[in-house]
Design an enzyme around this catalytic site. Structure first.
Site, PDB file in Angstrom:
ATOM      1  N   TYR A   1      -2.140   5.093  -4.091  1.00 28.37           N
ATOM      2  CA  TYR A   1      -3.110   6.142  -3.833  1.00 28.37           C
ATOM      3  C   TYR A   1      -2.532   7.337  -4.546  1.00 28.37           C
ATOM      4  CZ  TYR A   1      -6.196   3.786  -0.582  1.00 28.37           C
ATOM      5  OH  TYR A   1      -7.131   2.963  -0.038  1.00 28.37           O
TER       6      TYR A   1
ATOM      7  N   ARG B   1      -8.770  -8.865   5.056  1.00 22.37           N
ATOM      8  CA  ARG B   1      -8.756  -8.932   6.521  1.00 22.37           C
ATOM      9  C   ARG B   1      -8.210 -10.238   7.133  1.00 22.37           C
ATOM     10  NH1 ARG B   1     -13.653  -6.077   5.357  1.00 22.37           N
ATOM     11  NH2 ARG B   1     -13.753  -3.999   6.293  1.00 22.37           N
TER      12      ARG B   1
ATOM     13  N   SER C   1     -13.099  -8.465  -1.627  1.00 23.85           N
ATOM     14  CA  SER C   1     -14.174  -8.037  -0.724  1.00 23.85           C
ATOM     15  C   SER C   1     -15.022  -9.224  -0.277  1.00 23.85           C
ATOM     16  CB  SER C   1     -15.067  -6.950  -1.328  1.00 23.85           C
ATOM     17  OG  SER C   1     -14.281  -5.787  -1.591  1.00 23.85           O
TER      18      SER C   1
ATOM     19  N   GLN D   1       0.637  -0.697  -4.803  1.00 21.97           N
ATOM     20  CA  GLN D   1      -0.683  -0.038  -4.885  1.00 21.97           C
ATOM     21  C   GLN D   1      -0.501   1.458  -4.769  1.00 21.97           C
ATOM     22  OE1 GLN D   1      -2.320   1.290  -1.732  1.00 21.97           O
ATOM     23  NE2 GLN D   1      -3.876   2.277  -3.011  1.00 21.97           N
TER      24      GLN D   1
ATOM     25  N   THR E   1      -5.789   2.497  -6.867  1.00 17.51           N
ATOM     26  CA  THR E   1      -7.076   2.420  -6.168  1.00 17.51           C
ATOM     27  C   THR E   1      -7.888   3.676  -6.436  1.00 17.51           C
ATOM     28  OG1 THR E   1      -6.086   1.031  -4.491  1.00 17.51           O
ATOM     29  CG2 THR E   1      -8.159   2.097  -3.908  1.00 17.51           C
TER      30      THR E   1
ATOM     31  N   HIS F   1     -13.881  -2.337  -1.610  1.00 15.47           N
ATOM     32  CA  HIS F   1     -12.956  -1.956  -0.542  1.00 15.47           C
ATOM     33  C   HIS F   1     -13.356  -2.633   0.780  1.00 15.47           C
ATOM     34  CE1 HIS F   1      -9.650   1.086  -0.140  1.00 15.47           C
ATOM     35  NE2 HIS F   1      -9.876   0.915   1.148  1.00 15.47           N
TER      36      HIS F   1
ATOM     37  N   SER G   1       0.820  -1.214   0.000  1.00 18.27           N
ATOM     38  CA  SER G   1       0.000   0.000   0.000  1.00 18.27           C
ATOM     39  C   SER G   1       0.854   1.264   0.000  1.00 18.27           C
ATOM     40  CB  SER G   1      -0.882  -0.003   1.249  1.00 18.27           C
ATOM     41  OG  SER G   1      -1.430   1.283   1.483  1.00 18.27           O
TER      42      SER G   1
ATOM     43  N   VAL H   1     -13.676 -12.402   0.649  1.00 20.52           N
ATOM     44  CA  VAL H   1     -13.099 -13.742   0.487  1.00 20.52           C
ATOM     45  C   VAL H   1     -12.554 -14.233   1.837  1.00 20.52           C
ATOM     46  CG1 VAL H   1     -11.304 -15.108  -0.646  1.00 20.52           C
ATOM     47  CG2 VAL H   1     -12.443 -13.252  -1.900  1.00 20.52           C
ATOM     48  N   ARG H   2     -13.036 -15.365   2.291  1.00 21.83           N
ATOM     49  CA  ARG H   2     -12.596 -15.905   3.581  1.00 21.83           C
ATOM     50  C   ARG H   2     -12.105 -17.345   3.515  1.00 21.83           C
ATOM     51  NH1 ARG H   2     -12.621 -11.414   3.889  1.00 21.83           N
ATOM     52  NH2 ARG H   2     -13.715  -9.977   5.274  1.00 21.83           N
TER      53      ARG H   2
ATOM     54  N   LYS I   1      -8.371  -0.461  -9.234  1.00 19.20           N
ATOM     55  CA  LYS I   1      -9.065  -1.192  -8.163  1.00 19.20           C
ATOM     56  C   LYS I   1     -10.258  -0.377  -7.664  1.00 19.20           C
ATOM     57  CE  LYS I   1      -8.009  -3.072  -3.515  1.00 19.20           C
ATOM     58  NZ  LYS I   1      -8.395  -2.116  -2.495  1.00 19.20           N
TER      59      LYS I   1
END
Ligand SMILES: Cc1cc2nc3c(=O)[nH]c(=O)nc-3n(C[C@H](O)[C@H](O)[C@H](O)COP(=O)(O)O)c2cc1C
Ligand SMILES: O=C(O)C(=O)c1ccccc1
Length: 388
Positions: A152, A339, A316, A150, A178, A284, A128, A318-319, A260
């Site tokens: 910004y 996460r 967004s 990534q 992003t 996001h 990031s 996916v676990r 993204k």
């Protein structure tokens, strides 16, 4: 299977026989609550929370739960291959680490730990712009590991060019721009606790390390930390961006570029027209537009709109391994994982991230086989059934 993933079947049985329990859970749905017990409320809610009422965080999961895989039998899926190629990068599995900012609020090693774990497993990390360690430090920690950057997109062209040049020099190969966070959303959890990580001066790698940014300041960040951090935050707020302006990034980045935060087929087409190489279908993680469409519900229409003109990535919600299979069946080439591994980082730094990733990869490989598929190319809309 690529050598570094080993044989998951034998791993399951060996672990069962050894009687040694892991340092923390293998259940991806229990990770969040177990992280909550060990994290401070500020960082925990920063990671777990969403925008507004949290409706989109829930919708992301609900969209996965509504779709079910229909397994096929006696297909001989004992030998499997989950490899793929995305934006010119060969991946041993269709999984990348989503860009996550300010990781030092979760663990002191932050992005360095994540980079090491990702490299160990051969999974690219997307660093990031809001990282708490510098571009160069993270590159060094990732060793031979594949690295993506990534962006910004800063309001200053000098700073933009400076970061892109640094990233290229440090060996980052693909760029992910992003688009959905040109300002932070209304996030009640953070506001209630007055927890905004970078305003507190954490995650300030760029203000301290970037020469172009430093040159734009009246006083150095060492002399006046707060002003530097505030100026840095302003750097990322809106203005002056357009689909046409993507050409500027193309001029200053020689590798592939993906955008993204795409959720509408027309925006996906515009990305193709703007000469992008990939798009990331993403809301996001429900952190920006409360009430927005679940990312998984947006995926099939976008995949159809762009065909194979660009690589479609997804994140967004996916676990699990099954979630990866569902996203690929609906048209993604690979997914970004967010996460779950951040909770792994909270539990045990590099080892914690590794534990979460290894579990997900094993789950993915086993689920692919048990549903009767040998490779990702076998997956498609026919793999799924939708419940109302
Ligand atoms: C704590 C946190 C920090 C994030 N920071 C960034 C970031 O710096 N840049 C970015 O593009 N996305 C960022 N994201 C969004 C992720 O890249 C990704 O889109 C999201 O986490 C996917 O949702 P999931 O975590 O529910 O799977 C962040 C997400 C979280 C949870
Ligand atoms: O919190 C986020 O979702 C995010 O993208 C971000 C933005 C700036 C700094 C750190 C993370």
């Amino acid at each position: 299977m690529p050598a570094q993933f080993g044989s998951y079947q034998s791993e399951i049985y060996l672990q069962g026989m050894s009687g040694v329990v892991p340092a923390f859970t293998n259940d991806p749905t229990a990770l969040e609550s177990s992280a909550r017990e060990l994290m401070e409320p500020g960082p925990y809610w920063y990671v777990a929370g969403g925008a507004g009422s949290g409706a989109t965080v829930r919708a992301n999961r609900e969209a996965f739960d509504r779709r079910r895989i229909v397994p096929r039998m006696l297909t001989d899926a004992t030998e499997r291959d989950v490899s793929t190629t995305v934006l010119g990068t060969e991946l041993a599995a269709p999984v990348l680490l989503a860009p996550i900012g300010v990781q030092s609020i979760v663990h002191p090693d932050g992005e360095l730990a994540t980079a090491r774990a990702a490299a160990e497993l051969g999974i690219p990390m997307i660093l990031s712009t809001a990282s708490s360690h510098t571009i160069e430090e993270v590159a060094e920690a990732s060793g031979d590991g594949e690295r993506w950057y990534q962006l910004y997109w800063p309001n200053s062209d000098d700073v933009t060019v400076s970061v892109l040049e640094r990233a290229e020099r440090a060996g980052y190969t693909a760029l992910v721009v992003t688009l959905d966070t040109w300002t932070l959303a209304w996030r009640p959890h953070d506001l209630d606790q007055s927890y905004l990580p970078f305003i507190r001066g954490i995650g300030t790698a760029i203000p301290f390390s970037d020469p172009a940014f430093r040159a734009s300041l009246e006083r150095t960040p060492e002399e006046d930390r707060n002003s530097a951090v505030l100026r840095w935050v302003q750097m990322f707020t809106g203005v002056d961006k357009s689909w046409e302006r993507l050409a500027f990034l193309r001029e200053h980045w020689s590798g592939p570029i993906a955008v993204k935060g795409v959720l509408h087929p027309d925006d996906a087409r515009r990305a193709v027209d703007a000469g992008m190489d990939g798009i990331v279908v993403s809301n996001h993680g429900g952190r920006q537009v409360d009430g927005s469409v679940a990312a998984l519900d947006a995926l099939p229409g976008i995949a159809e709109a762009v065909g194979d003109r660009v690589d479609v990535l997804f994140d967004s919600g996916v676990r699990t391994g099954a979630d990866v299979i569902k996203a690929i069946a609906l048209g993604a080439k690979a997914v970004l994982l967010g996460r779950p591994w951040v909770y792994g980082l909270a539990h045990g730094g590099q080892e914690g991230v590794r534990h979460v990733l290894r579990g997900l990869l094993a789950d993915l490989d086993l689920t692919l086989g048990l549903t009767g598929n040998r490779s990702l190319a076998d997956l498609g809309r026919h793999t799924l059934m939708e419940n109302s």
